[in-house]
Design an enzyme around this catalytic site. Structure first.
Site, PDB file in Angstrom:
ATOM      1  N   ASP A 187     -26.364 -44.597 -57.700  1.00 53.51           N
ATOM      2  CA  ASP A 187     -26.792 -44.197 -56.367  1.00 53.51           C
ATOM      3  C   ASP A 187     -28.197 -43.634 -56.507  1.00 53.51           C
ATOM      4  OD1 ASP A 187     -26.502 -43.657 -53.607  1.00 53.51           O
ATOM      5  OD2 ASP A 187     -26.121 -41.545 -54.072  1.00 53.51           O
ATOM      6  N   GLU A 293     -27.864 -50.193 -55.225  1.00 52.30           N
ATOM      7  CA  GLU A 293     -27.823 -50.528 -53.809  1.00 52.30           C
ATOM      8  C   GLU A 293     -29.107 -51.234 -53.386  1.00 52.30           C
ATOM      9  OE1 GLU A 293     -27.871 -46.750 -51.630  1.00 52.30           O
ATOM     10  OE2 GLU A 293     -28.229 -45.836 -53.585  1.00 52.30           O
ATOM     11  N   ASP A 381     -22.711 -37.853 -54.112  1.00 52.87           N
ATOM     12  CA  ASP A 381     -23.482 -38.890 -54.791  1.00 52.87           C
ATOM     13  C   ASP A 381     -22.673 -39.648 -55.841  1.00 52.87           C
ATOM     14  OD1 ASP A 381     -25.722 -38.290 -53.279  1.00 52.87           O
ATOM     15  OD2 ASP A 381     -26.385 -36.742 -54.704  1.00 52.87           O
TER      16      ASP A 381
END
Ligand SMILES: [Zn+2]
Length: 397
Positions: A187, A293, A381
């Site tokens: 992340d 991501e 997170d």
């Protein structure tokens, strides 16, 4: 040192296409001349020694005097064809191989090609899509993976679809990293640059205070000197001086401040780059599959802070580095849509709808939460990075 072979597509311009054809012709001509020479020598004197490629290279000089247009060719390609001819003879001489006698080359041969070799920096990789080749200059190419290292040779040919191709031999220190059997989701954050699914956090890079202080001082000087220069130019105009100053280049003190600011900024960027290089190499070494991501969605997050700008720059670079290092070291990078990865509980896979009514700042401030469905206590997170990993792994099957 390892040698890696790349195949890539070239897009030469018109002048370069002509030059490539000239090279094909010269290389073919030298092959035929040298082959003829070997045959004639043997005919004249059965005991005459065979001339190896070193000897043939020495004869090139004389050949160039006789046929000056040979100078149009990339000279390393002419030496290389001598070596090819030598190889063909060696195979013919070797009774085990049962190779036939070397043949003359014709324009009608299906494959026309030539090979250029690295000598004194004559071949250079300029960027992702360009390299510099002797006689051709800057050539545009497209490759499936990043070309990196030192190019030892480039063989150019036209394939059956009339496309220009190159086989490139690259020498590099890099090798595929050992497989570790580990996978990771990452992340990307503002406070921490990365948060991995196994709970590791890496803080965002900040330049040391001394440099930041210097930068601030010089930025102030720069803007002050800019204002002074503008004023001076306005006065010159107003006072109708004989030679009014009209260009910022005429203000050395402003120029000096401008250069110093640029230099300090470059220094900070390079430090950040260096840190990202180390971090990404560590990740690629440690994990076989890395899931991150997609950044486009992340950028939509509204926050006009400097911290955000830095994070943006770092994220972009981090993903770029991971992309090519994974390809280079034989690992896998997967990029997933981050939608809902922060709002779904990794334990029970339920979306937490309590988040729907939060404002942007409240939502960003939520560091930990308890799942209303399964009561798992979650770090925001780490939970997100676990979901990112799961999403990525799902695409593998
Ligand atoms: Zn849950």
């Amino acid at each position: 040192m390892v040698l890696k072979a790349f195949k890539l597509r070239l897009y030469p311009n018109k002048a370069q296409r002509n030059q490539i054809l000239v090279n094909f012709g010269c290389v073919r001509f030298v092959w035929n001349q040298m082959l003829n020479m070997q045959i004639e020598r043997h005919k004249n004197n059965k005991d005459a020694k065979y001339q190896n490629h070193f000897a043939m290279n020495n004869m090139l000089k004389a050949l160039k005097l006789e046929f000056p247009w040979l100078k149009q060719a990339d000279s390393t390609s002419l030496q290389n064809i001598n070596r090819d001819l030598d190889d063909a003879f060696q195979r013919f001489f070797n009774p085990k191989l049962k190779n036939g006698f070397p043949k003359f080359k014709s324009k009608k041969n299906a494959t026309q090609s030539y090979t250029t070799k690295l000598v004194n920096n004559n071949i250079q990789i300029i960027d992702k899509h360009h390299f510099k080749l002797p006689k051709l200059g800057l050539v545009y190419f497209r490759a499936g993976r990043l070309l990196q290292g030192k190019i030892k040779s480039v063989t150019i040919r036209i394939n059956s679809q009339n496309q220009y191709e190159a086989s490139v031999l690259v020498e590099s220190e890099n090798q595929a990293f050992n497989k570790t059997g580990k996978v990771v989701g990452i992340d990307l954050g503002l406070k921490d640059l990365i948060i991995t699914s196994d709970g590791h956090k890496e803080t965002i890079f900040k330049a040391d205070e001394e440099i930041n202080r210097k930068l601030k001082i010089w930025e102030r000087k720069k803007s002050r000197r800019y204002e002074l220069a503008k004023q001076a130019m306005a006065f010159d105009k107003h006072d109708k001086v004989l030679v009014p100053r009209t260009d910022l280049k005429q203000f050395p003190r402003y120029q000096q401040a401008k250069r110093t600011v640029a230099k300090l900024k470059r220094y900070i960027v390079n430090q950040r780059k260096d840190k990202l290089h180390k971090l990404t190499t560590k990740l690629v070494k440690k994990y076989d599959v890395i899931v991150v991501e997609n950044l486009n969605a992340k950028n939509m997050m509204q926050n006009h802070h400097l911290a955000k700008a830095i994070a943006n720059a770092s994220w972009g670079m981090l993903v770029t580095l991971l992309e090519y290092k994974c390809a280079w070291y034989g690992k896998t990078l997967i990029i997933v849509d981050p939608e809902n990865t922060s709002r779904i509980c990794f334990e029970c896979k339920q979306k937490n709808h309590e988040f729907d009514n939060l404002s942007q700042s409240e939502w960003l401030a939520t560091r930990e939460w308890i799942c209303p469905n399964c009561y798992a206590h979650l770090d925001r997170d780490i939970n997100a990075s676990k979901n990112i990993l799961a999403k990525g792994l799902a695409t593998l099957n």
